[in-house]
Design a protein around this motif. Structure first.
Motif, mmCIF file in Angstrom:
data_model
loop_
_atom_site.group_PDB
_atom_site.id
_atom_site.type_symbol
_atom_site.label_atom_id
_atom_site.label_comp_id
_atom_site.label_asym_id
_atom_site.label_seq_id
_atom_site.Cartn_x
_atom_site.Cartn_y
_atom_site.Cartn_z
ATOM 1 N N GLY A 143 -9.857 -0.656 0.939
ATOM 2 C CA GLY A 143 -11.251 -0.560 1.358
ATOM 3 C C GLY A 143 -11.688 0.878 1.591
ATOM 4 O O GLY A 143 -12.808 1.265 1.250
ATOM 5 N N ASP A 144 -10.790 1.682 2.155
ATOM 6 C CA ASP A 144 -11.104 3.101 2.362
ATOM 7 C C ASP A 144 -11.205 3.834 1.029
ATOM 8 O O ASP A 144 -12.082 4.682 0.844
ATOM 9 C CB ASP A 144 -10.052 3.768 3.248
ATOM 10 C CG ASP A 144 -10.126 3.309 4.703
ATOM 11 O OD1 ASP A 144 -11.210 2.853 5.137
ATOM 12 O OD2 ASP A 144 -9.094 3.403 5.394
ATOM 13 N N LEU A 145 -10.316 3.507 0.098
ATOM 14 C CA LEU A 145 -10.363 4.124 -1.233
ATOM 15 C C LEU A 145 -11.685 3.787 -1.923
ATOM 16 O O LEU A 145 -12.348 4.670 -2.484
ATOM 17 C CB LEU A 145 -9.177 3.648 -2.076
ATOM 18 C CG LEU A 145 -9.081 4.198 -3.487
ATOM 19 C CD1 LEU A 145 -8.942 5.709 -3.491
ATOM 20 C CD2 LEU A 145 -7.904 3.547 -4.220
ATOM 21 N N ILE A 146 -12.089 2.540 -1.836
ATOM 22 C CA ILE A 146 -13.347 2.100 -2.452
ATOM 23 C C ILE A 146 -14.528 2.830 -1.809
ATOM 24 O O ILE A 146 -15.412 3.345 -2.495
ATOM 25 C CB ILE A 146 -13.503 0.571 -2.332
ATOM 26 C CG1 ILE A 146 -12.447 -0.129 -3.191
ATOM 27 C CG2 ILE A 146 -14.910 0.132 -2.731
ATOM 28 C CD1 ILE A 146 -12.259 -1.601 -2.866
ATOM 29 N N SER A 147 -14.527 2.884 -0.491
ATOM 30 C CA SER A 147 -15.628 3.518 0.234
ATOM 31 C C SER A 147 -15.735 5.010 -0.083
ATOM 32 O O SER A 147 -16.828 5.519 -0.339
ATOM 33 C CB SER A 147 -15.418 3.301 1.732
ATOM 34 O OG SER A 147 -16.381 3.987 2.473
#
Length: 159
Positions: A143-147
């Motif tokens: 999720g952090d990578l996507i964000s």
């Protein structure tokens, strides 16, 4: 990691995103940097993702897929709203991202390129991506990578 930071690790620190840096010894004779990284770190290779730069209808685009598979260029093109994808020339990928081939990170790229992340990434609590140089993997929540990358999720990996 004092003195060994990269644009990727600097971005994560600046944005206060939790991550773990995993340095490892690079075997220059290894046929696959990603599989070698998984073996060196003792993690399932399905959790280690490679960053590949392609050209979709003339525009550089990044595909991030598990090291156990290949990038489906047709699927990448469709996910990026294009018709045709081809692998980018290594020199073009290096110029645009600011990283060397084999160490291209989806994070902290010189030019912010569109990024498509394979749909398998959210199956894991954390994934590993290049930290911006050969011999450095970053463990990060999908999720952090996507964000951070404004990535699109799509089925872009083939077995």
């Amino acid at each position: 990691m004092a003195g060994k930071g990269t644009p990727a690790t600097a971005l994560l620190a600046r944005r206060k995103v939790p991550f773990t840096a995993h340095p490892y010894r690079v075997d220059p004779a290894a046929p696959s940097y990603g599989l070698a990284a998984a073996a060196a770190l003792g993690v399932a290779p399905e959790r280690v993702f490679k960053t590949l730069v392609a050209t979709v209808d003339g525009r550089l685009t990044v595909g991030v897929v598990p090291v156990t598979g290949s990038l489906d260029l047709k699927a990448l093109a469709a996910a990026a709203g294009g018709k045709r994808g081809v692998m980018a020339e290594p020199a073009a990928a290096e110029r645009a991202t600011g990283y060397v081939t084999g160490g291209i990170s989806p994070l902290g790229q010189r030019t912010r390129l569109p990024i498509v992340l394979d749909v398998s990434a959210p199956r894991w609590s954390t994934v590993f991506v290049s930290g911006g140089r050969r011999g450095l993997q970053i463990e990060i929540a999908p999720g952090d990578l996507i964000s951070l990358t404004d990535a699109t999720l799509a089925a872009i990996a083939t077995a």
